[in-house]
Design an enzyme around this catalytic site. Structure first.
Site, short mmCIF file in Angstrom:
data_model
loop_
_atom_site.label_atom_id
_atom_site.label_comp_id
_atom_site.label_asym_id
_atom_site.label_seq_id
_atom_site.Cartn_x
_atom_site.Cartn_y
_atom_site.Cartn_z
N ASP A 190 35.15 30.46 0.05
CA ASP A 190 35.27 31.91 0.27
C ASP A 190 36.31 32.27 1.33
O ASP A 190 36.56 33.45 1.57
CB ASP A 190 33.90 32.50 0.66
CG ASP A 190 32.96 32.60 -0.53
OD1 ASP A 190 33.41 32.40 -1.68
OD2 ASP A 190 31.76 32.87 -0.31
N ARG A 204 32.34 45.15 -2.28
CA ARG A 204 31.18 44.31 -2.59
C ARG A 204 30.77 43.48 -1.38
O ARG A 204 29.61 43.14 -1.23
CB ARG A 204 31.51 43.36 -3.75
CG ARG A 204 31.72 44.06 -5.06
CD ARG A 204 31.92 43.06 -6.16
NE ARG A 204 30.73 42.21 -6.27
CZ ARG A 204 30.48 41.38 -7.26
NH1 ARG A 204 31.34 41.30 -8.25
NH2 ARG A 204 29.40 40.65 -7.28
N ARG A 252 31.17 29.40 -13.88
CA ARG A 252 29.95 29.55 -13.08
C ARG A 252 28.66 29.54 -13.89
O ARG A 252 27.95 30.53 -13.99
CB ARG A 252 30.05 30.83 -12.24
CG ARG A 252 31.25 30.85 -11.36
CD ARG A 252 31.33 32.10 -10.52
NE ARG A 252 30.56 31.99 -9.30
CZ ARG A 252 30.53 32.94 -8.37
NH1 ARG A 252 31.18 34.05 -8.54
NH2 ARG A 252 29.82 32.78 -7.28
N LYS A 279 26.50 38.88 3.83
CA LYS A 279 26.23 39.23 2.42
C LYS A 279 25.47 38.10 1.72
O LYS A 279 24.46 38.34 1.05
CB LYS A 279 27.55 39.47 1.67
CG LYS A 279 27.38 39.57 0.17
CD LYS A 279 28.69 39.84 -0.53
CE LYS A 279 29.43 38.62 -1.01
NZ LYS A 279 28.85 37.96 -2.17
N ASN A 280 25.95 36.88 1.87
CA ASN A 280 25.37 35.79 1.11
C ASN A 280 24.01 35.33 1.65
O ASN A 280 23.34 34.51 1.03
CB ASN A 280 26.34 34.60 1.04
CG ASN A 280 27.51 34.89 0.12
OD1 ASN A 280 27.52 35.91 -0.56
ND2 ASN A 280 28.49 34.00 0.11
N CYS A 300 32.20 37.90 -9.77
CA CYS A 300 33.64 37.77 -9.65
C CYS A 300 34.16 36.80 -10.71
O CYS A 300 33.48 35.84 -11.07
CB CYS A 300 34.00 37.22 -8.28
SG CYS A 300 33.64 38.35 -6.95
C1 UD1 Z 1 27.59 31.21 -3.61
C2 UD1 Z 1 28.18 32.37 -2.88
C3 UD1 Z 1 29.68 32.45 -3.12
C4 UD1 Z 1 30.34 31.13 -2.78
C5 UD1 Z 1 29.63 29.96 -3.46
C6 UD1 Z 1 30.15 28.62 -3.02
C7 UD1 Z 1 26.34 33.95 -2.82
C8 UD1 Z 1 25.77 35.24 -3.28
N1 UD1 Z 1 27.54 33.59 -3.33
O1 UD1 Z 1 27.80 31.45 -4.99
O2 UD1 Z 1 30.21 33.50 -2.31
O3 UD1 Z 1 31.69 31.16 -3.19
O4 UD1 Z 1 28.22 30.00 -3.19
O5 UD1 Z 1 30.07 28.48 -1.66
O6 UD1 Z 1 25.77 33.27 -1.99
N2 UD1 Z 1 27.48 25.51 -10.69
C9 UD1 Z 1 27.12 24.85 -11.84
N3 UD1 Z 1 25.86 25.05 -12.30
C10 UD1 Z 1 24.95 25.85 -11.68
C11 UD1 Z 1 25.33 26.49 -10.50
C12 UD1 Z 1 26.61 26.31 -10.02
O7 UD1 Z 1 27.91 24.14 -12.42
O8 UD1 Z 1 23.82 25.97 -12.16
C13 UD1 Z 1 28.86 25.32 -10.16
C14 UD1 Z 1 29.64 26.63 -10.17
O9 UD1 Z 1 30.22 26.89 -11.41
C15 UD1 Z 1 30.66 26.37 -9.10
C16 UD1 Z 1 29.90 25.51 -8.09
O10 UD1 Z 1 28.79 24.96 -8.80
O11 UD1 Z 1 31.75 25.66 -9.60
C17 UD1 Z 1 29.40 26.25 -6.88
O12 UD1 Z 1 28.53 27.27 -7.27
P1 UD1 Z 1 27.32 27.77 -6.36
O13 UD1 Z 1 27.26 26.97 -5.11
O14 UD1 Z 1 26.11 27.86 -7.20
O15 UD1 Z 1 27.83 29.24 -5.99
P2 UD1 Z 1 27.01 30.58 -6.07
O16 UD1 Z 1 25.62 30.37 -5.59
O17 UD1 Z 1 27.23 31.25 -7.37
#
Ligand code: UD1
Length: 451
Positions: A338, A430, A155, A56-57, A150
């Site tokens: 995850d 999902r 986030r 998925k990711n 979720c």
């Molecule tokens: C992706 C995955 C999700 C997984 C996560 C961490 C997908 C579609 N989803 O989510 O399943 O749990 O990686 O492995 O690939 N953050 C900030 N600022 C930002 C972006 C992120 O502070 O601009 C923080 C988030 O709040 C969180 C952490 O960084 O605490 C990790 O987020 P991120 O690695 O960006 O996760 P996703 O890409 O949303």
């Protein structure tokens, strides 16, 4: 539709949904979105073989990256997931066409016309933000509703936006939308304060079609980043270093359609390994890259499981009482956040006290309350949870609060006495392709009930 081999093309959002899923699964999906429960009768050890679907990711950013080209891309091993439907709907609203057949998904973004993805579809899924990079690169403009997804923490998307700014975009936020505009994206040196998966992907996509060279420092190293880079490189991109902390991207305007096979889903694989472990089962997984599962395999071995790894498959057996282990979630190659909920389920049955520390998301223990309703002994203290085992697990009516929490409840149900009813199962749809069917074929007593 695709079951009888006929293809369909998408021209509108509803047509997109219809084209992206078979009639049967679409009807199932719609029903699931209404009110659907997964019912598990615990106590059967898993036995047999499960084939893991595409990740998925990985597939979500890859579908978004197909917007970078004005000729069609063909993607294989695309899992049947609600989130894939949603990203295809987002693309359709931007003027792209998506075509789903049994063996592949084709994305044709030659008609990309709208830079605005600002409606309820985007709010359904955080990963919709991933169209921002390609839109900025191709149209010089992207307007997007602030994303949903979720409920696991606040986030933010500040790292995505800071990166776009460094590449010459101006950013405005107004009334729930974020608007990015640029005359021309240019390469930049960008240091990510945290190795965000989504920010690394979004910036990599934008940089692939920008002028000049971009260097992403402290980039995320997840296998899904490597898969995205391989896809973009197959389109003619020039990305080096994906899978390490420093990614170098030379921009090019000539990205063309390509064919790409999505990597296997390491989280789906890990979830079935844990399901086998908690039921004292014996399971073979097909279509796995065991390298991607290293931290999960290491912890399962510490719990007491026997594991055999091979080229494209693996095998797990658990005949001993599980032992308590400590877990700390971290960006890859650390233990994946995850997999945290599923491991918490397993550790409720382990001998002794396990400490689980969640460092990636600030609010990701919502499953603990539901596990307690099934008899688990879990204490939360800030970012840590202490799980005392072995608990006597009993079936109950519980509710999924997010995708992986839902998987954890199914896993707990497999080991509990009596019947567990998992509500909000649309969260599970999902991210798990045919979870009920795959577990049932491996001996679980599990079914779906649409109320
Ligand atoms: C992706 C995955 C999700 C997984 C996560 C961490 C997908 C579609 N989803 O989510 O399943 O749990 O990686 O492995 O690939 N953050 C900030 N600022 C930002 C972006 C992120 O502070 O601009 C923080 C988030 O709040 C969180 C952490 O960084 O605490 C990790 O987020 P991120 O690695 O960006 O996760 P996703 O890409 O949303």
């Amino acid at each position: 539709m695709e079951e009888n081999g006929a293809a369909s093309q998408t021209t509108s959002a509803s047509a997109s949904l219809a084209a992206n899923m078979s009639a049967g699964s679409l009807a199932g999906s719609a029903a699931r979105q209404k009110e659907s429960k997964i019912i598990v009768s615990g106590g059967q050890p898993l036995k047999g073989s499960i084939t893991v679907s595409g990740a998925k990711n990985a597939v979500l950013p890859i579908i978004a990256a197909a917007l970078l080209s004005d000729s069609p891309c063909r993607i294989t091993d695309v899992p049947r997931l609600a989130d894939v439907e949603v990203i295809c709907q987002v693309l359709t609203r931007l003027g792209a066409k998506t075509l789903r057949r049994e063996q592949f998904l084709e994305v044709d973004a030659s008609g990309l016309a709208f830079a605005e993805a600002s409606d309820e579809v985007v709010r359904k899924m955080r990963a919709s933000i991933l169209v921002m990079g390609p839109l900025l690169a191709r149209l010089g403009r992207a307007k997007i509703s602030l994303p949903g997804g979720c409920a696991i923490g606040t986030r933010p998307i500040d790292l995505h936006l800071k990166g776009f700014e460094a590449m010459g975009a101006s950013i405005r936020k107004e009334r729930g939308f974020v608007l990015a505009e640029t005359k021309a994206l240019r390469g930049a040196r960008i240091y990510l304060d945290f190795p965000s998966v989504g920010a690394t992907e979004n910036l990599m996509m934008a940089a692939a079609a920008a002028r000049g060279t971009t260097v992403l420092e402290n980039a995320a190293e997840e296998p899904e980043i490597v898969d995205l880079a391989n896809f973009i490189n197959a389109m003619g991109g020039r990305i080096r270093g994906a899978g390490t902390k420093v990614i170098k991207i030379e921009g090019t305007r000539r990205l063309v359609g390509c064919e790409h096979q999505v990597i296997p889903d390491r989280i789906e694989a890990g979830s079935y390994l844990v399901a086998a472990a908690i039921t004292g089962g014996e399971l073979r997984l097909e279509n796995v890259i065991t390298d991607h599962l290293k931290p999960v395999i290491a912890k399962l071995a510490e719990v007491g499981c026997e594991i055999h790894e091979a080229e494209n498959h693996m095998w797990i057996r658990n005949k001993k009482a599980p032992q308590a282990v400590d877990i700390k979630t971290l960006p890859y190659p650390g233990f994946p956040t995850d997999m945290q909920a599923q491991f918490m389920a397993l550790l409720t049955r382990a001998q002794g006290a396990s400490v689980i520390t969640e460092t990636v998301f600030e609010n990701r223990f919502m499953h603990a309350e539901e596990l307690r309703r099934m008899g688990a002994d879990i204490r939360i203290n800030g970012r840590s949870a202490v799980v005392e085992g072995p608990a006597r697990l009993q079936g109950a009516a519980v509710k999924a609060s997010d995708l992986r929490a839902g998987a954890a409840l199914v896993i707990t149900g497999l080991a509990a006495e009596g019947v567990t009813e998992i509500g909000n199962s649309h969260f599970i749809d999902r991210g798990y392709d045919d979870l009920v069917g795959k577990l049932r074929r491996a001996g679980a007593e599990i079914s779906r009930r649409d109320d």
